[in-house]
Motif scaffolding. Structure first.
Motif, PDB file in Angstrom:
ATOM      1  N   GLY A 214       1.261  -0.550  -0.014  1.00  0.00           N
ATOM      2  CA  GLY A 214      -0.081   0.138  -0.024  1.00  0.00           C
ATOM      3  C   GLY A 214       0.831   1.221  -0.203  1.00  0.00           C
ATOM      4  N   VAL A 215       2.109   1.561  -0.349  1.00  0.00           N
ATOM      5  CA  VAL A 215       2.633   2.422  -0.226  1.00  0.00           C
ATOM      6  C   VAL A 215       2.346   3.108  -2.132  1.00  0.00           C
ATOM      7  CG1 VAL A 215       5.775   3.337  -0.619  1.00  0.00           C
ATOM      8  CG2 VAL A 215       4.422   1.814   1.114  1.00  0.00           C
ATOM      9  N   LYS A 216       2.226   4.006  -2.092  1.00  0.00           N
ATOM     10  CA  LYS A 216       2.802   4.621  -3.256  1.00  0.00           C
ATOM     11  C   LYS A 216       4.014   5.642  -3.543  1.00  0.00           C
ATOM     12  CE  LYS A 216      -1.384   7.054  -3.725  1.00  0.00           C
ATOM     13  NZ  LYS A 216      -2.365   8.547  -3.378  1.00  0.00           N
ATOM     14  N   VAL A 217       4.217   5.440  -4.393  1.00  0.00           N
ATOM     15  CA  VAL A 217       5.527   6.130  -5.400  1.00  0.00           C
ATOM     16  C   VAL A 217       5.223   7.158  -6.031  1.00  0.00           C
ATOM     17  CG1 VAL A 217       7.707   5.817  -5.669  1.00  0.00           C
ATOM     18  CG2 VAL A 217       7.086   4.137  -4.842  1.00  0.00           C
ATOM     19  N   TYR A 218       6.205   8.217  -6.020  1.00  0.00           N
ATOM     20  CA  TYR A 218       5.904   9.633  -6.278  1.00  0.00           C
ATOM     21  C   TYR A 218       7.326   9.453  -7.054  1.00  0.00           C
ATOM     22  CZ  TYR A 218       1.552  11.034  -5.049  1.00  0.00           C
ATOM     23  OH  TYR A 218      -0.200  10.997  -4.723  1.00  0.00           O
ATOM     24  N   ALA A 219       7.888   9.758  -8.380  1.00  0.00           N
ATOM     25  CA  ALA A 219       9.346   9.716  -8.955  1.00  0.00           C
ATOM     26  C   ALA A 219       9.378  10.565  -9.575  1.00  0.00           C
ATOM     27  CB  ALA A 219       9.352   8.589  -9.848  1.00  0.00           C
ATOM     28  N   ILE A 220      11.041  11.412  -9.500  1.00  0.00           N
ATOM     29  CA  ILE A 220      11.314  12.640  -9.736  1.00  0.00           C
ATOM     30  C   ILE A 220      12.384  12.513 -10.614  1.00  0.00           C
ATOM     31  CG2 ILE A 220      11.906  15.201  -9.397  1.00  0.00           C
ATOM     32  CD1 ILE A 220      10.285  14.760  -7.255  1.00  0.00           C
ATOM     33  N   GLY A 221      11.931  12.258 -11.901  1.00  0.00           N
ATOM     34  CA  GLY A 221      13.746  12.828 -12.369  1.00  0.00           C
ATOM     35  C   GLY A 221      14.315  14.314 -12.792  1.00  0.00           C
ATOM     36  N   VAL A 222      15.487  14.544 -12.569  1.00  0.00           N
ATOM     37  CA  VAL A 222      15.785  16.091 -12.211  1.00  0.00           C
ATOM     38  C   VAL A 222      16.882  15.879 -13.831  1.00  0.00           C
ATOM     39  CG1 VAL A 222      15.285  16.283  -9.585  1.00  0.00           C
ATOM     40  CG2 VAL A 222      17.387  15.231 -10.799  1.00  0.00           C
ATOM     41  N   GLY A 223      17.385  17.054 -13.663  1.00  0.00           N
ATOM     42  CA  GLY A 223      18.413  17.227 -14.127  1.00  0.00           C
ATOM     43  C   GLY A 223      17.969  17.490 -16.452  1.00  0.00           C
ATOM     44  N   ALA A 255       6.138   4.794 -10.624  1.00  0.00           N
ATOM     45  CA  ALA A 255       5.579   5.497 -10.480  1.00  0.00           C
ATOM     46  C   ALA A 255       3.570   4.997 -10.612  1.00  0.00           C
ATOM     47  CB  ALA A 255       5.049   6.544 -10.534  1.00  0.00           C
ATOM     48  N   GLN A 256       3.360   4.138 -11.493  1.00  0.00           N
ATOM     49  CA  GLN A 256       1.891   3.843 -12.282  1.00  0.00           C
ATOM     50  C   GLN A 256       1.907   2.392 -11.000  1.00  0.00           C
ATOM     51  OE1 GLN A 256       2.215   3.592 -16.680  1.00  0.00           O
ATOM     52  NE2 GLN A 256       1.987   6.067 -17.138  1.00  0.00           N
ATOM     53  N   THR A 257       2.861   1.441 -11.321  1.00  0.00           N
ATOM     54  CA  THR A 257       2.816   0.424 -10.725  1.00  0.00           C
ATOM     55  C   THR A 257       1.864   0.621  -9.398  1.00  0.00           C
ATOM     56  OG1 THR A 257       3.979  -0.913 -11.965  1.00  0.00           O
ATOM     57  CG2 THR A 257       3.718  -1.329  -9.841  1.00  0.00           C
ATOM     58  N   THR A 258       2.310   1.627  -8.557  1.00  0.00           N
ATOM     59  CA  THR A 258       1.941   2.076  -7.118  1.00  0.00           C
ATOM     60  C   THR A 258       0.473   2.716  -6.776  1.00  0.00           C
ATOM     61  OG1 THR A 258       3.602   3.455  -7.435  1.00  0.00           O
ATOM     62  CG2 THR A 258       3.948   1.241  -6.004  1.00  0.00           C
ATOM     63  N   GLY A 259       0.446   3.242  -7.966  1.00  0.00           N
ATOM     64  CA  GLY A 259      -0.490   4.363  -7.704  1.00  0.00           C
ATOM     65  C   GLY A 259      -0.107   5.783  -7.864  1.00  0.00           C
ATOM     66  N   GLY A 260       0.836   6.281  -7.564  1.00  0.00           N
ATOM     67  CA  GLY A 260       1.964   7.110  -7.780  1.00  0.00           C
ATOM     68  C   GLY A 260       2.118   7.600  -8.690  1.00  0.00           C
ATOM     69  N   ARG A 261       2.499   9.322  -8.909  1.00  0.00           N
ATOM     70  CA  ARG A 261       3.023   9.552 -10.452  1.00  0.00           C
ATOM     71  C   ARG A 261       4.508  10.131 -10.883  1.00  0.00           C
ATOM     72  NH1 ARG A 261      -0.282  15.353 -10.620  1.00  0.00           N
ATOM     73  NH2 ARG A 261       0.813  15.570 -12.805  1.00  0.00           N
ATOM     74  N   TYR A 262       5.006  10.995 -11.785  1.00  0.00           N
ATOM     75  CA  TYR A 262       6.138  10.604 -12.327  1.00  0.00           C
ATOM     76  C   TYR A 262       6.413  11.993 -12.514  1.00  0.00           C
ATOM     77  CZ  TYR A 262      10.467  10.816 -14.993  1.00  0.00           C
ATOM     78  OH  TYR A 262      11.252  11.678 -15.426  1.00  0.00           O
ATOM     79  N   PHE A 263       7.707  12.356 -12.821  1.00  0.00           N
ATOM     80  CA  PHE A 263       7.564  14.016 -12.709  1.00  0.00           C
ATOM     81  C   PHE A 263       8.869  14.270 -13.319  1.00  0.00           C
ATOM     82  CE2 PHE A 263       4.188  13.811  -8.922  1.00  0.00           C
ATOM     83  CZ  PHE A 263       3.774  15.025  -9.507  1.00  0.00           C
ATOM     84  N   ARG A 264       9.046  15.583 -13.933  1.00  0.00           N
ATOM     85  CA  ARG A 264      10.448  15.774 -14.184  1.00  0.00           C
ATOM     86  C   ARG A 264      10.417  17.545 -13.666  1.00  0.00           C
ATOM     87  NH1 ARG A 264      14.312  13.551 -18.636  1.00  0.00           N
ATOM     88  NH2 ARG A 264      16.115  15.078 -17.801  1.00  0.00           N
ATOM     89  N   ALA A 265      11.712  17.726 -13.195  1.00  0.00           N
ATOM     90  CA  ALA A 265      12.653  19.024 -12.738  1.00  0.00           C
ATOM     91  C   ALA A 265      13.544  19.360 -13.974  1.00  0.00           C
ATOM     92  CB  ALA A 265      12.515  18.595 -11.649  1.00  0.00           C
ATOM     93  N   THR A 266      13.532  20.238 -14.233  1.00  0.00           N
ATOM     94  CA  THR A 266      14.274  20.883 -15.467  1.00  0.00           C
ATOM     95  C   THR A 266      15.514  21.912 -14.416  1.00  0.00           C
ATOM     96  OG1 THR A 266      13.581  21.840 -16.751  1.00  0.00           O
ATOM     97  CG2 THR A 266      14.486  19.524 -17.379  1.00  0.00           C
ATOM     98  N   ASP A 267      14.805  22.331 -13.510  1.00  0.00           N
ATOM     99  CA  ASP A 267      15.692  23.372 -12.973  1.00  0.00           C
ATOM    100  C   ASP A 267      14.963  23.332 -11.442  1.00  0.00           C
ATOM    101  OD1 ASP A 267      13.221  24.319 -12.568  1.00  0.00           O
ATOM    102  OD2 ASP A 267      14.282  25.654 -14.731  1.00  0.00           O
ATOM    103  N   ALA A 268      16.023  24.134  -9.731  1.00  0.00           N
ATOM    104  CA  ALA A 268      15.631  24.060  -9.067  1.00  0.00           C
ATOM    105  C   ALA A 268      13.766  24.565  -8.821  1.00  0.00           C
ATOM    106  CB  ALA A 268      16.067  24.761  -8.063  1.00  0.00           C
ATOM    107  N   GLN A 269      13.352  25.385  -9.837  1.00  0.00           N
ATOM    108  CA  GLN A 269      12.214  25.835  -9.856  1.00  0.00           C
ATOM    109  C   GLN A 269      10.785  25.157  -9.885  1.00  0.00           C
ATOM    110  OE1 GLN A 269      10.627  29.272  -7.697  1.00  0.00           O
ATOM    111  NE2 GLN A 269       8.933  28.069  -8.430  1.00  0.00           N
ATOM    112  N   ALA A 270      11.251  23.413 -10.639  1.00  0.00           N
ATOM    113  CA  ALA A 270      10.482  23.163 -10.934  1.00  0.00           C
ATOM    114  C   ALA A 270      10.503  22.445 -10.092  1.00  0.00           C
ATOM    115  CB  ALA A 270      10.455  23.059 -12.297  1.00  0.00           C
ATOM    116  N   LEU A 271      11.426  22.183  -9.938  1.00  0.00           N
ATOM    117  CA  LEU A 271      11.103  20.634  -8.754  1.00  0.00           C
ATOM    118  C   LEU A 271      10.789  21.181  -7.569  1.00  0.00           C
ATOM    119  CD1 LEU A 271      13.043  18.379  -7.010  1.00  0.00           C
ATOM    120  CD2 LEU A 271      15.345  19.374  -6.974  1.00  0.00           C
ATOM    121  N   ARG A 272      10.434  22.714  -7.219  1.00  0.00           N
ATOM    122  CA  ARG A 272       9.767  22.760  -6.230  1.00  0.00           C
ATOM    123  C   ARG A 272       8.352  23.002  -6.234  1.00  0.00           C
ATOM    124  NH1 ARG A 272      12.660  27.502  -5.685  1.00  0.00           N
ATOM    125  NH2 ARG A 272      13.775  26.201  -4.093  1.00  0.00           N
TER     126      ARG A 272
END
Length: 324
Positions: A214-223, A255-272
């Motif tokens: 029952g763990v949900k994963v939010y994955a963030i790819g940076v850079g 992310a999809q397997t656990t019901g979470g979401r994937y995000f991509r951040a290309t700078d600090a503001q996007a990561l925030r």
């Protein structure tokens, strides 16, 4: 102080008339004597100067009774909050590629700063910290002690463990921290800038285990792809290279397997903004209950009113009795 039946206070408007009636504005009462000398010989006492007292006591009884009927109350309202907290584990990549300077000052420092902002924005959630490169380890267990957690986050250093990117192992370690959790929601925020190239657990297998718990994963790819990387060389000094490409397909599948979401951040503001979005998605529900404690104060007015009434009747029929 409030009144449950405030209309009774209008009866206080009759007090001036009652006071006037009590004073008997007409001729003073007395006793007739056939001989004036006999009357003069009687003299007067102190009671003659307080013959107005029964009327004043009657007016006081009326006023106090009106206030008592208005039911004065003291109300003490208290707010009771109950929450079903969320357990969150932050999994932070500390591999050499996180020194890429497409973030200011680099990916690693920017990721730590934004994670610290996320921690400060939570109020009743337990948060833990896992860091990983070629291996993964728990930097801080689940805790509500945010100052301690921020200190442990600040103390995370690169180069402490062998270089590499063990995404599957990191997710498995973070999931293990949530295994015994009974929180309403269990979340892993996995941040990385590369591809799984180390460890004995592949990301998809770890994701399936997380989903089973029952763990949900939010994955963030940076850079940005091809960002400049600076690190320590094998013989000292520094080397420069190219940042690896983020395995977005694998992270999206996790992310999809656990019901979470994937995000991509290309700078600090996007990561925030990504952390803010996750914070909105995983917000603790707070139930508020207002408890009202009412204390009735009418006895403080009713008993004095009865005492004034009894005293008024007693004096007017004994020591201050008037005869026409």
């Amino acid at each position: 102080m409030t009144f449950a039946s405030p209309l009774w206070l209008l009866a206080l408007l009759a007090l001036p008339a009652l006071w006037w009636a009590g004073r008997r504005g007409g001729a003073a009462p007395g006793v007739r004597y056939s001989v004036a000398d006999d009357a003069a010989a009687l003299g007067t006492t102190g009671w003659a100067h307080v013959r107005w007292l029964p009327g004043a006591l009657l007016a006081a009884a009326f006023g106090l009774g009106a206030v008592a009927l208005a039911r004065p109350q003291e109300r003490d309202a208290s707010l009771e909050r109950s929450t079903e907290g969320i357990d969150v584990v932050l999994a932070l990549d500390v591999s050499t590629s996180m020194t890429a300077e497409d973030f200011v000052p680099n990916r690693f420092e920017a990721a730590k700063a934004v994670a610290a902002e996320f921690v400060r924005g939570r109020t009743s959630d337990r948060i833990g910290l896992v860091v990983f490169a070629a291996q993964a380890y728990t930097q801080a267990p689940l805790t509500l002690d945010y100052p301690f957690l921020l200190t442990m986050l600040q103390e995370v250093r690169m180069g402490v463990i062998e270089d590499g990117t063990a995404i599957g192992t990191a997710l498995a370690t973070a999931t293990a921290r949530l295994r015994d959790s009974d929180a309403a929601s269990k979340v892993v925020i996995l941040l990385t800038d590369g591809q799984n190239n180390r460890g004995q657990v592949d990301p998809q297998t770890a994701a399936e285990a997380a989903a089973a718990l029952g763990v949900k994963v939010y994955a963030i790819g940076v850079g940005d792809e091809g960002g400049a990387v600076r690190g320590a060389g094998p013989f000292g000094g520094a080397f420069f290279g190219t940042a690896p490409e983020v395995d977005e397909e694998a992270l999206r599948a996790v992310a999809q397997t656990t019901g979470g979401r994937y995000f991509r951040a290309t700078d600090a503001q996007a990561l925030r903004e990504i952390y803010a979005a996750i914070s909105d998605l995983e917000r603790t529900e707070i139930e508020e209950t207002v408890l009202l404690d009412v204390r009735e104060l009418y006895p403080w007015f009713l008993w004095p009113a009865l005492a004034c009434l009894v005293l008024s009747v007693g004096l007017s029929t004994t020591r201050l009795r008037e005869v026409p």
